[in-house]
Design a protein around this motif. Structure first.
Motif, mmCIF file in Angstrom:
data_model
loop_
_atom_site.group_PDB
_atom_site.id
_atom_site.type_symbol
_atom_site.label_atom_id
_atom_site.label_comp_id
_atom_site.label_asym_id
_atom_site.label_seq_id
_atom_site.Cartn_x
_atom_site.Cartn_y
_atom_site.Cartn_z
ATOM 1 N N LEU A 1 43.773 80.549 20.652
ATOM 2 C CA LEU A 1 42.972 81.653 20.115
ATOM 3 C C LEU A 1 43.776 82.928 19.910
ATOM 4 O O LEU A 1 43.248 83.920 19.408
ATOM 5 N N VAL A 2 45.045 82.924 20.301
ATOM 6 C CA VAL A 2 45.872 84.135 20.235
ATOM 7 C C VAL A 2 46.520 84.240 18.855
ATOM 8 O O VAL A 2 47.395 83.451 18.504
ATOM 9 N N ASP B 1 44.585 89.949 21.012
ATOM 10 C CA ASP B 1 44.260 88.692 21.707
ATOM 11 C C ASP B 1 45.214 88.374 22.847
ATOM 12 O O ASP B 1 45.044 87.352 23.523
ATOM 13 N N LEU C 1 44.385 87.029 26.311
ATOM 14 C CA LEU C 1 44.067 85.613 26.496
ATOM 15 C C LEU C 1 45.279 84.823 26.982
ATOM 16 O O LEU C 1 45.131 83.827 27.698
#
Length: 403
Positions: free
Chosen positions: A92-93, A98, A101
């Motif tokens: 998801l980075v 982000d 995370l």
């Protein structure tokens, strides 16, 4: 050295270790490189290391109690699944916002590893016994570590450029699930770890039991002191290795060759130590290995070209792996299995604390004095740890503790 592979359950455990460790090492270079690419910040990149060290420092002793309190086989399966889920967060980075995370994923993955390691170390003697097969098992694990060190990081770096960060994350995720599946295929052996949960008071009582054993068992406590001193010095030297390779040897390519030579040394050292652990007094085998490791480190950092650096790195791998296998086998033999998870967790906690502070101290001393001075100082501390082993363990005879 292959004796332990005759045991089906150990073959499965060994495969689980190999596949999950390889997946993790594929990301050793890829994660900090991805953070640097996304954020452009060296500080953000450095925090990836801190995120991995925090759980072992804070949770190590607790993990040991849980490893002695719960079914170790189920605990290993659960932590593999936890680590797979944690790694998935890295997918998801995509931008600087982000990056948190990444730290969450690394902390969660490290928590899983903190719980997995003492359970695995305590479960191994249950599977193979405490005789020659245990030495074989630890030597094979050292071969696994050496092979992964030799191939994992360079392979991960190459795949990062070819397939991209996301592909490496999926591979690591898959290796954790494959490890969980392999452990699920092992037999449900009765062990100290399969006890009722009990109350919070009982939890802290079990923690005190583990510490009481270390106070009473001189050989186990001495082993932990010696190996912690060694690991602190080793972390200092490891933290200096990349700057040394870049500044003195000529660049990242030369540094990578030195790291590969360390891995090659691990591969050579494992079968050699398999022959010596059961035949040589503990104090002299461990002390000699540590003294030789310290001297080899000094030779490495005094080298000014690969001609001297590569043989020194191989020697470090040979004697360093001998020290680690000797310590682990001796601890597994002198410690009753009922408290082995807790003792192993103390070992891993000491390793994490020593590595954390050693990694800070080495560069700090090099900054104030010089890289050569810091390296020679850490090499001297490694030699000192070997002399400590002889002094503390020379009157100790390793006898397998009752299960």
């Amino acid at each position: 050295m292959l004796e332990a592979l005759r045991i089906r359950d150990f073959r499965l455990l060994w495969f689980a270790r190999l596949i999950s460790l390889l997946g993790s090492w594929l990301l050793v270079v890829a994660v900090p490189a991805h953070v640097l690419q996304v954020t452009g910040s060296l500080a953000a990149t450095g925090l990836t290391l801190a995120a991995e060290f925090l759980p072992p420092v804070l949770l190590g002793p607790i993990a040991g109690v849980l490893a002695d309190r719960w079914d170790r086989r189920k605990l290993m399966i659960a932590t593999d699944v936890l680590r797979a889920v944690a790694v998935a967060l890295l997918l998801l980075v995509r931008d600087p916002g982000d990056v948190w995370l990444v730290y969450l994923a690394l902390v969660a993955e490290s928590v899983g590893t903190v719980l997995f390691r003492p359970a695995a170390q305590a479960h191994t003697p249950v599977v193979v016994g405490t005789g020659p097969a245990l030495t074989s098992a630890n030597s094979l694990n050292a071969v696994t570590d050496g092979t992964v060190r030799l191939l994992g990081a360079p392979l991960g770096g190459a795949l990062l450029g070819i397939a991209g960060f996301g592909a490496l994350v999926w591979i690591d995720l898959a290796t954790y699930l494959m490890s969980a599946l392999a452990i699920m295929m092992t037999a449900r052996l009765g062990a100290a770890g399969a006890r009722e949960e009990g109350s919070a008071d009982r939890f802290f009582a079990q923690l005190r039991e583990g510490l009481a054993f270390l106070r009473a068992e001189r050989s186990a406590a001495s082993l932990l002191v010696v190996i912690t001193v060694f690991l602190a010095a080793n972390a200092s030297l490891s933290a200096l290795l990349v700057p040394f390779g870049v500044r003195v040897l000529g660049g990242s390519t030369q540094t990578g060759l030195v790291m590969s030579a360390l891995g090659a040394g691990f591969l050579i050292g494992a079968p050699l130590i398999r022959r010596l652990v059961d035949r040589t007094p503990l104090a002299y085998l461990l002390g000699g290995a540590l003294v030789a490791t310290g001297m080899a480190f000094v030779l490495l950092f005094l080298s000014r070209s690969l001609v001297g650096a590569l043989p020194a790195a191989v020697l470090i791998g040979v004697f360093g792996s001998a020290a680690l296998v000797t310590t682990q086998t001796a601890l597994q033999r002198v410690t009753p299995n009922a408290v082995l998870g807790r003792v192993s967790a103390v070992q891993f906690t000491g390793e994490a604390v020593a590595t954390f502070f050693g990694a800070i101290a080495g560069p700090a001393i090099a900054q104030v004095a010089s890289l050569d001075f810091a390296a020679c100082l850490a090499g001297g501390v490694t030699v000192l740890s070997g002399l400590m082993a002889v002094a503390l363990l020379s009157r100790t005879r390793v006898v397998a503790a009752p299960a």
